[in-house]
Scaffold this motif. Structure first.
Motif, mmCIF file in Angstrom:
data_model
loop_
_atom_site.group_PDB
_atom_site.id
_atom_site.type_symbol
_atom_site.label_atom_id
_atom_site.label_comp_id
_atom_site.label_asym_id
_atom_site.label_seq_id
_atom_site.Cartn_x
_atom_site.Cartn_y
_atom_site.Cartn_z
ATOM 1 N N GLU A 42 0.822 -1.214 0.000
ATOM 2 C CA GLU A 42 0.000 0.000 0.000
ATOM 3 C C GLU A 42 0.856 1.264 0.000
ATOM 4 O O GLU A 42 0.595 2.189 -0.763
ATOM 5 C CB GLU A 42 -0.990 -0.031 1.157
ATOM 6 N N THR A 43 1.891 1.299 0.830
ATOM 7 C CA THR A 43 2.763 2.472 0.808
ATOM 8 C C THR A 43 3.620 2.480 -0.457
ATOM 9 O O THR A 43 3.852 3.535 -1.034
ATOM 10 C CB THR A 43 3.646 2.562 2.069
ATOM 11 N N GLY A 45 2.712 1.508 -3.282
ATOM 12 C CA GLY A 45 1.823 1.941 -4.360
ATOM 13 C C GLY A 45 1.480 3.414 -4.325
ATOM 14 O O GLY A 45 0.781 3.915 -5.197
ATOM 15 N N GLY A 46 1.959 4.125 -3.288
ATOM 16 C CA GLY A 46 1.781 5.567 -3.244
ATOM 17 C C GLY A 46 0.833 6.087 -2.182
ATOM 18 O O GLY A 46 0.584 7.294 -2.113
ATOM 19 N N LEU A 47 0.288 5.200 -1.333
ATOM 20 C CA LEU A 47 -0.612 5.666 -0.279
ATOM 21 C C LEU A 47 0.186 6.089 0.948
ATOM 22 O O LEU A 47 1.280 5.587 1.196
ATOM 23 C CB LEU A 47 -1.608 4.558 0.076
ATOM 24 N N THR A 48 -0.357 7.014 1.708
ATOM 25 C CA THR A 48 0.319 7.548 2.889
ATOM 26 C C THR A 48 0.027 6.699 4.127
ATOM 27 O O THR A 48 -0.888 5.884 4.139
ATOM 28 C CB THR A 48 -0.144 8.986 3.170
ATOM 29 N N ARG A 51 -3.661 6.447 6.610
ATOM 30 C CA ARG A 51 -4.526 6.670 5.453
ATOM 31 C C ARG A 51 -5.937 6.213 5.802
ATOM 32 O O ARG A 51 -6.148 5.533 6.792
ATOM 33 C CB ARG A 51 -4.003 5.921 4.228
ATOM 34 N N GLU A 82 -3.494 2.501 -6.959
ATOM 35 C CA GLU A 82 -2.428 2.401 -5.974
ATOM 36 C C GLU A 82 -2.267 0.964 -5.480
ATOM 37 O O GLU A 82 -1.156 0.483 -5.285
ATOM 38 C CB GLU A 82 -2.700 3.335 -4.792
ATOM 39 N N ALA A 85 -0.655 -1.060 -8.342
ATOM 40 C CA ALA A 85 0.762 -0.698 -8.458
ATOM 41 C C ALA A 85 1.564 -1.328 -7.321
ATOM 42 O O ALA A 85 2.648 -1.882 -7.538
ATOM 43 C CB ALA A 85 0.927 0.822 -8.445
ATOM 44 N N GLY A 86 1.044 -1.269 -6.107
ATOM 45 C CA GLY A 86 1.727 -1.868 -4.962
ATOM 46 C C GLY A 86 1.859 -3.368 -5.091
ATOM 47 O O GLY A 86 2.888 -3.954 -4.720
#
Length: 149
Positions: A42-43, A45-48, A51, A82, A85-86
């Motif tokens: 998850e991180t 893939g671009g998530l903070t 979240r 995201e 991608a992750g």
């Protein structure tokens, strides 16, 4: 030494949606004698962190990979891109590390194996796999839910 991909939150990294981790003695015992490759899709893939919580809607991770379901957070924001991608980055990390097995966070929309939240944000569970778990399984990596998590 044999390697195993492990959800980073299970290795003590505070990367869960709530900013916490889920390290436990049961997880440590499960990876004993192997080299863990920690990874948070998850991180990656671009998530903070932290979240909004997210769940699978319209199917499980296999359906997401097939374009028939999505991942949305509890505000309705679509975070499917995201998560996919992750998952792809997790597969790359597993391959790079020579992992044939993954020990992942149960019930997660990324890492869940066999059981995930049902998309209603009510705590109800349903059968299925998270997006990363689905991609790893499709790619020949054995995925197991972490004990005690």
């Amino acid at each position: 030494m044999e390697t195993v991909l492990v959800s980073a939150c299970l290795r003590g990294v505070p990367c869960r949606f709530d900013g916490r981790h889920k390290a436990s003695p049961e997880v440590e015992a499960a990876v004993a004698g192997r080299e863990p490759v920690p990874f948070c899709p998850e991180t990656a893939g671009g998530l903070t962190t932290p979240r909004r919580p997210a769940e699978l809607v319209g199917g499980d991770g296999h359906a997401v990979l097939d374009g028939m379901a999505s991942v949305v957070d509890d505000t309705g924001r679509d975070v499917t891109a995201e998560f996919v991608a992750g998952a792809r980055l997790a597969l790359a990390a597993a391959r790079h590390g020579g992992c044939r097995e993954a020990l992942l966070m149960p019930r997660s929309p990324s890492c869940g194996r066999g059981t995930v939240h049902d998309g209603s944000f009510t705590g109800r569970l349903t059968g299925g796999d998270g997006v990363t778990a689905a991609l790893l399984e499709r790619s020949g990596i054995t995925v197991r839910p972490a004990p005690g998590a």
